[in-house]
Design an enzyme around this catalytic site. Structure first.
Site: not given
Ligand code: NAD
Length: 502
Positions: A149, A281, A226, A173, A176-177
């Site tokens: 998000f 991040c 994450s 994909k 969703e937020r």
């Molecule tokens: P998230 O992991 O909750 O979601 C990321 C994606 O995974 C979304 O598209 C979501 O729909 C999907 N997802 C969520 N739960 C899932 C599940 N149980 N099974 C399968 N898919 C699932 O992350 P977020 O809250 O959207 O973003 C924040 C996180 O992203 C933080 O931890 C941040 O550090 C990380 N991030 C990392 C980088 C990097 O380059 N390393 C960059 C941006 C964000």
């Protein structure tokens, strides 16, 4: 109420599932749209369409594919305000911050404009008698991206331009937020001349992600999010035989040496700690001053700066920080502050229960967390171990440079880090010894430019390749090496030994 739909073959569709999810404006807590959630059948439809589009797109000359990127570059420039507005409405970040996101995304599009040069390959003549060898990089096929998000435009654009420029077709994909940015990016690409089906967008959550990971005709998956989900995506995607790059979470430390310019360090901590409400991040969430005096002076500088911060909706000019993404995030972040306090951290500036004037527009109901400063944080505390992903800056006081370096090296994450110092020796030693992928020397957020690749170490990444830049060419293509001999009239006879140069 607006319904946000999938886009397959340039057509909006509600797909096969009846599941939907509400999308909110985090500055008011109001629902702004209903998002359709995809299932395996929707992914299958997208893949079938992408496979058809791949036949033509993969054989389109790279220079022609680059033309679409040139057009997209101009469209992003012309529509920067619209893209930024779309981001802020669902994410909550300030307009300037959203414009910064667009600018960094634009850089990747610009890098992709040079794709013909990057796909040139190598040629060696006379590797044997009348024998030449050349190598070329070819597209993988249908590839997919799953995005978080916090950068709803930039992260998709870390992936899509390079994947497409290399000749793949792409299924996105998005989070969703804040899903509207993805559809807007799709529309801009369509206007830029991208043929139907080369980029498809399927919305959804876990069900959609699982369908991507299991689909036999998706050859590679780029994930950003994450760490627990990154690890899951990597493991399941690899088990299904895919190429996977999965970038995860972070806990980024900044060391402040006693000789640092403390005003500069304090400015850097403000922007890197609280910019985008700490939902980056590459945010600095841990300040590690070396020496008690450095810590005391730094905190003295930070307190008035934090108290002066302008927190409010993106619609108001001059705001420095917006709300956090959801009610749940607000509750989680405030809970972590309370937990830190109960574990012994000192709450120097408390952002819990932060109030924002509603201005008759409902802003009092937004998901606000004020900028928070915690002191005397120690490595055993949950606020140290966990990624808070909110506007919370923690101070962990180190006695020595070595102790600070060990601390960072022992943390499970290794995304970004920085040191503020005037000492070249310390900076050089830091850069060399630190177990982190992206390192700043007097630079708090060292996000690499588009012609270098982005990627952390340790549990901040799963997979061998960083994202965008030269690494993207390797991730999104496979190497083919062709060895050629033209008939010369000389007959050597059948040779049964392993071929050698003799
Ligand atoms: P998230 O992991 O909750 O979601 C990321 C994606 O995974 C979304 O598209 C979501 O729909 C999907 N997802 C969520 N739960 C899932 C599940 N149980 N099974 C399968 N898919 C699932 O992350 P977020 O809250 O959207 O973003 C924040 C996180 O992203 C933080 O931890 C941040 O550090 C990380 N991030 C990392 C980088 C990097 O380059 N390393 C960059 C941006 C964000």
């Amino acid at each position: 109420m607006k319904t946000i739909k999938h886009i397959i073959n340039n057509q909006e569709t509600t797909g096969h599932s009846t599941n939907t999810q509400a999308v909110y404006n985090p500055a008011t807590g109001e629902q702004t749209a209903e998002l359709v959630l995809g299932n395996a059948q929707d992914i299958n439809d997208a893949v079938e369409n992408s496979k058809q589009a791949f036949k033509t797109w993969s054989t389109t000359p790279p220079a022609k594919r680059a033309k679409v990127m040139f057009n997209m570059r101009q469209l992003l420039i012309d529509n920067a305000d619209l893209v930024a507005e779309t981001i802020s409405k669902e994410h909550g970040k300030t307009h300037d911050d959203a414009l910064g996101e667009v600018t960094r995304a634009l850089e990747v599009v610009e890098y992709a404009c040079g794709i013909p040069d990057k796909l040139k390959g190598d040629f060696s003549s006379d590797v044997g008698p009348n024998i030449d060898t050349h190598s070329t990089r070819q597209a993988l096929g249908v590839v997919a991206g799953i995005t978080p998000f916090n950068f709803p435009s930039m992260v998709p654009l870390w992936m899509i331009p390079m994947a497409l420029a290399c000749g793949n077709t792409f299924i996105l994909k998005p989070s969703e937020r804040d899903p509207s940015s993805a559809n807007l990016i799709h529309d801009l690409f369509a206007k830029a001349g991208l043929p139907a089906g080369v980029l498809n967008v399927v919305h959804g959550g876990k069900e959609t992600v699982d369908a991507i990971l299991d689909h036999k005709d998706i050859h590679a998956v780029s994930f950003v999010g994450s760490t627990p989900i990154a690890e899951y995506v990597y493991t399941r995607g690899c088990a299904a035989g895919k190429r996977v790059q999965a970038l995860g979470g972070a806990k980024n430390h900044m060391i402040i040496m006693p000789d640092a310019d403390l005003d500069q360090a304090a400015d850097a901590l403000m922007g890197a700690g609280f910019g985008s409400a700490g939902e980056r991040c590459m945010a600095i969430s841990m300040a590690v001053p070396v020496g008690q005096e450095t810590a005391d002076k730094l905190i003295e500088k930070l307190i008035p700066m934090i108290n002066k911060m302008k927190i409010g909706p993106y619609t108001q000019k001059g705001m420095e920080m917006g709300p956090v993404i959801t009610k749940e995030a607000q509750t989680r972040i405030e809970g972590l502050i309370t937990q830190g306090e109960s574990e012994g951290a000192k709450v120097v500036v408390d952002g819990r229960n932060h109030k924002v004037d509603g201005h008759g527009l409902g802003y009092e109901n937004g998901y606000w967390v004020g900028a928070t400063l915690l002191d005397y944080v120690t490595p055993d505390m949950s606020v140290y171990k966990q990624e808070i992903f909110g506007p919370v800056l923690s101070v962990l006081r180190a006695d020595t440079f070595e102790q600070a370096v060990d601390l960072i090296n022992e943390h499970e994450y290794g995304n970004g880090t920085a040191i503020f110092t005037r000492d070249g020796d310390a900076a050089r030693e830091f850069a060399s010894k630190i177990q982190v992928g992206m390192v700043g020397i007097n630079v708090p957020i060292p996000v690499p430019v588009a012609y270098h690749s982005f990627g952390g170490w340790k549990r901040s990444i799963f997979g061998a390749h960083g994202i965008y830049g030269p690494e993207a060419v390797h991730f999104y293509t496979k190497l083919k090496t062709i060895t050629t001999r033209w008939p010369t009239g000389i007959r050597a006879g059948a040779q049964f030994n392993f071929p050698t140069l003799d």
